[in-house]
Design a protein around this motif. Structure first.
Motif, mmCIF file in Angstrom:
data_model
loop_
_atom_site.group_PDB
_atom_site.id
_atom_site.type_symbol
_atom_site.label_atom_id
_atom_site.label_comp_id
_atom_site.label_asym_id
_atom_site.label_seq_id
_atom_site.Cartn_x
_atom_site.Cartn_y
_atom_site.Cartn_z
ATOM 1 N N TYR A 275 0.843 -1.192 0.000
ATOM 2 C CA TYR A 275 0.000 0.000 0.000
ATOM 3 C C TYR A 275 0.888 1.256 0.000
ATOM 4 O O TYR A 275 2.064 1.215 0.384
ATOM 5 C CB TYR A 275 -0.933 0.002 1.212
ATOM 6 N N VAL A 276 0.280 2.419 -0.405
ATOM 7 C CA VAL A 276 1.037 3.665 -0.556
ATOM 8 C C VAL A 276 1.358 4.291 0.791
ATOM 9 O O VAL A 276 2.494 4.636 1.090
ATOM 10 C CB VAL A 276 0.247 4.658 -1.437
ATOM 11 N N GLY A 277 0.324 4.464 1.651
ATOM 12 C CA GLY A 277 0.538 5.096 2.953
ATOM 13 C C GLY A 277 -0.363 4.493 4.008
ATOM 14 O O GLY A 277 -1.461 3.991 3.713
ATOM 15 N N LYS A 278 0.071 4.540 5.256
ATOM 16 C CA LYS A 278 -0.692 3.934 6.353
ATOM 17 C C LYS A 278 -2.032 4.640 6.590
ATOM 18 O O LYS A 278 -3.063 3.995 6.794
ATOM 19 C CB LYS A 278 0.134 3.958 7.638
ATOM 20 N N LEU A 279 -2.010 5.968 6.557
ATOM 21 C CA LEU A 279 -3.233 6.723 6.824
ATOM 22 C C LEU A 279 -4.299 6.434 5.768
ATOM 23 O O LEU A 279 -5.481 6.271 6.083
ATOM 24 C CB LEU A 279 -2.935 8.221 6.887
ATOM 25 N N LEU A 280 -3.871 6.388 4.516
ATOM 26 C CA LEU A 280 -4.802 6.096 3.436
ATOM 27 C C LEU A 280 -5.366 4.686 3.565
ATOM 28 O O LEU A 280 -6.568 4.464 3.384
ATOM 29 C CB LEU A 280 -4.101 6.270 2.080
ATOM 30 N N MET A 281 -4.505 3.723 3.902
ATOM 31 C CA MET A 281 -4.961 2.345 4.067
ATOM 32 C C MET A 281 -5.934 2.237 5.250
ATOM 33 O O MET A 281 -6.954 1.540 5.182
ATOM 34 C CB MET A 281 -3.769 1.404 4.252
ATOM 35 N N ASP B 214 -11.488 1.401 7.114
ATOM 36 C CA ASP B 214 -12.689 1.894 7.809
ATOM 37 C C ASP B 214 -13.886 1.911 6.864
ATOM 38 O O ASP B 214 -15.015 1.568 7.260
ATOM 39 C CB ASP B 214 -12.435 3.310 8.352
ATOM 40 N N VAL B 215 -13.637 2.326 5.619
ATOM 41 C CA VAL B 215 -14.723 2.392 4.632
ATOM 42 C C VAL B 215 -15.283 1.002 4.353
ATOM 43 O O VAL B 215 -16.505 0.795 4.341
ATOM 44 C CB VAL B 215 -14.220 3.039 3.322
#
Length: 567
Positions: A91-97, A102-103
């Motif tokens: 994955y690109v970034g932890k926050l985005l993942m 959550d979604v």
């Protein structure tokens, strides 16, 4: 058209089930974002249970289910993509993942709720309420947890029959394996759902009551039930449930009120009145009445509750229950009366006035059909309640109690004999007239038999009681008429000395106390001297034995002086 829609949806349902199963398995291998995936896995398990049930649907297929399954398949594809990226750390970034996870968790939750709404609309037929197979006894914890979560989902989304069957399976699992009970307590919301079911339809309420009883059997889980506010719903089951539900509810409350801190909670929800009503009503079975008595016994330690029970004239009700043909009702009502009256003079006076002592004596009657357990409890109650005043004793003595007591002392089972011995010892400590009556009735030979009991405690009680009886001159004379009594006591004294040499606790002081009371008789003194016991104790620091030697010496000196005086 409807038939075609149903046929098209079947493969989709199968794909959904297969995909969910694969995702659940895959999620256990993911190390990143473990908390997020634990939540997602929980939603997947709920979804799996709901979708799996649709495979068994025989008729009434709802078109709305078809569109929901399609939406679920889309979400599952997204979830699988996220799982692969987390597993490969691509994955690109932890926050985005984290946001993506959550979604997807929110989407899965909505699918579960939408599925529940469709089920609630009534598409489930009676034959549709099928519960998955329970894992084998050697199954791993994950398989067991999945099974419990499957049952939980069915409790949430199923119709009445599905919920009931899920509860039945859950109770069976908890009865067979304690690990299931632990999982029920640990899984979020499960205890709360079970408690909500206590206010549900009768069949569900009954099974939920059984579940509460199983959980309450563990001390460590009782606080969980109390904190989840289980007492109020349990009281409502007592008031309105069927017999099985009421029995389970009463037994659960009995477990929970072992801790007196919970007594006020039962009272605050009207539980005391409900329990008293059950005990007063003759239409209920023995198990329910006995359990209700058990709860009330736990509550009488609260002074206000005890006063309320007395004011409601419940002492008379409990006295009537002593005459029940059910052993458990007899035992529990006697225990309740003992707790209620032992430290309360007002209730004890009611007990005597309403014939409670006579009822207890009837239970202790060897010719009654009462069990040994009931007889034991009746003797305990007599020991605790009947020695408060002369009037209580007069009532007891005028009820043929001594005849029953002597028989039980002689022929009862061990547990009954021990209780009978304690009552006998208490009677032996009463004034002279009672001691004379007991001496004439034949209690002394029975007490002598207990001097050789295996239990030191029993030997001590018997010795003390015998000392009290032979302190009466008439009884002492009767006791000495049997030459074997002194020889037997001296034999036991030697055996006690052997126990002492082996560092075993002995009861020599009680036997010596008996001999002390008998040394006024020349024949007794000669027997003691001839036994060789005096020589053995002369070398020991035994204060009781030395007192006996001193008394024997004084008596011997008096005899010599008496002979000189008369010569």
């Amino acid at each position: 058209m409807g038939k075609q829609s149903e046929e098209e949806s079947r493969p989709s349902i199968e794909r959904a089930i297969e995909s969910i199963s694969c995702l659940i398995s895959l999620s256990h291998s993911i190390k990143s974002f473990s908390v997020k995936w634990q939540l997602i896995r929980s939603k997947l398990e709920e979804l799996y249970s709901g979708i799996s049930a649709v495979e068994n649907l025989d008729s009434g297929f709802d078109p709305s289910l078809s569109s929901l399954v399609k939406a679920i398949l889309v979400s599952l594809k997204e979830c699988h993509d996220l799982a692969s990226r987390c597993l490969n750390v691509s994955y690109v970034g932890k926050l985005l993942m984290q946001s993506d996870l959550d979604v997807i968790a929110g989407k899965l939750d909505r699918h579960v709720r939408n599925l529940s709404m469709i089920y609630s609309a009534g598409i489930l037929s009676h034959g549709f309420a099928i519960v998955v197979s329970k894992p084998s006894g050697k199954a791993c914890r994950d398989d067991m947890r999945f099974y419990v979560r499957d049952l939980l989902t069915r409790m949430k989304i199923g119709d009445v029959e599905m919920k009931r069957q899920a509860l039945v399976k859950l109770n069976e699992s908890m009865e067979e394996d304690d690990r299931y009970t632990k999982m029920v307590v640990e899984i979020s919301d499960m205890v709360n759902i079970l408690i909500e079911f206590l206010d549900s339809e009768m069949g569900i309420q009954e099974e939920a009551s059984k579940a509460m009883l199983l959980i309450s059997g563990f001390d460590s889980y009782k606080p969980v039930l109390i904190q989840s506010c289980v007492v109020g719903p349990l009281v409502r089951v007592l008031e309105n449930g069927n017999v099985v539900g009421r029995e389970a509810s009463a037994r659960c409350l009995m477990e929970l009120t072992d801790n007196s801190e919970n007594a006020w909670s039962v009272s605050a929800h009207g539980g005391v009145a409900a329990l008293l009503k059950i005990c007063s009503c003759g239409e209920f079975g023995g198990e329910l009445i006995a359990s209700s008595c058990g709860v009330l016994r736990n509550l009488v330690g609260v002074e206000e509750i005890k006063r309320y029970m007395i004011e409601e004239d419940m002492v008379s009700t409990f006295i009537k229950l002593i005459g029940s043909k059910d052993e458990i009702v007899q035992v529990n009502s006697i225990e309740l009366l003992t707790s209620l009256c032992s430290r309360d003079e007002q209730s004890r006076e009611i007990l005597v006035r309403e014939g409670g002592i006579q009822e207890l004596v009837l239970v202790a009657d060897p010719n009654s059909v009462s069990s040994s357990k009931a007889k034991e409890m009746a003797l305990r109650a007599i020991h605790n309640l009947c020695f408060g005043s002369v009037s209580y004793l007069n009532t007891l003595m005028s009820s043929q109690f001594l005849v029953h007591l002597l028989y039980l002392l002689r022929n009862g089972e061990f547990i009954v004999q021990e209780s009978a011995l304690k009552v006998t010892s208490r009677l032996c400590s009463l004034p002279m007239e009672v001691k004379r009556i007991m001496g004439d009735a034949g209690f002394m030979p029975e007490l002598v038999r207990f001097l050789d009991a295996k239990s030191l405690h029993v030997r001590e009680i018997a010795s003390d009681a015998l000392c009290c009886l032979i302190s009466v001159p008439k009884n002492r004379k009767k006791f000495l008429q049997d030459d074997g009594n002194i020889s037997y006591i001296l034999q036991l004294l030697d055996e006690e000395e052997m126990r002492n040499e082996k560092n075993d606790l002995g009861g020599t002081k009680f036997l010596i106390s008996i001999l002390m009371l008998l040394t006024s008789c020349n024949r007794v003194r000669r027997k003691i001297s001839a036994s060789g016991y005096l020589k053995s104790i002369a070398e020991k620091e035994d204060s009781d034995a030395k007192r006996l030697v001193k008394k024997l010496s004084k008596n011997r000196l008096r005899t010599i002086l008496g002979g000189i005086w008369h010569s």
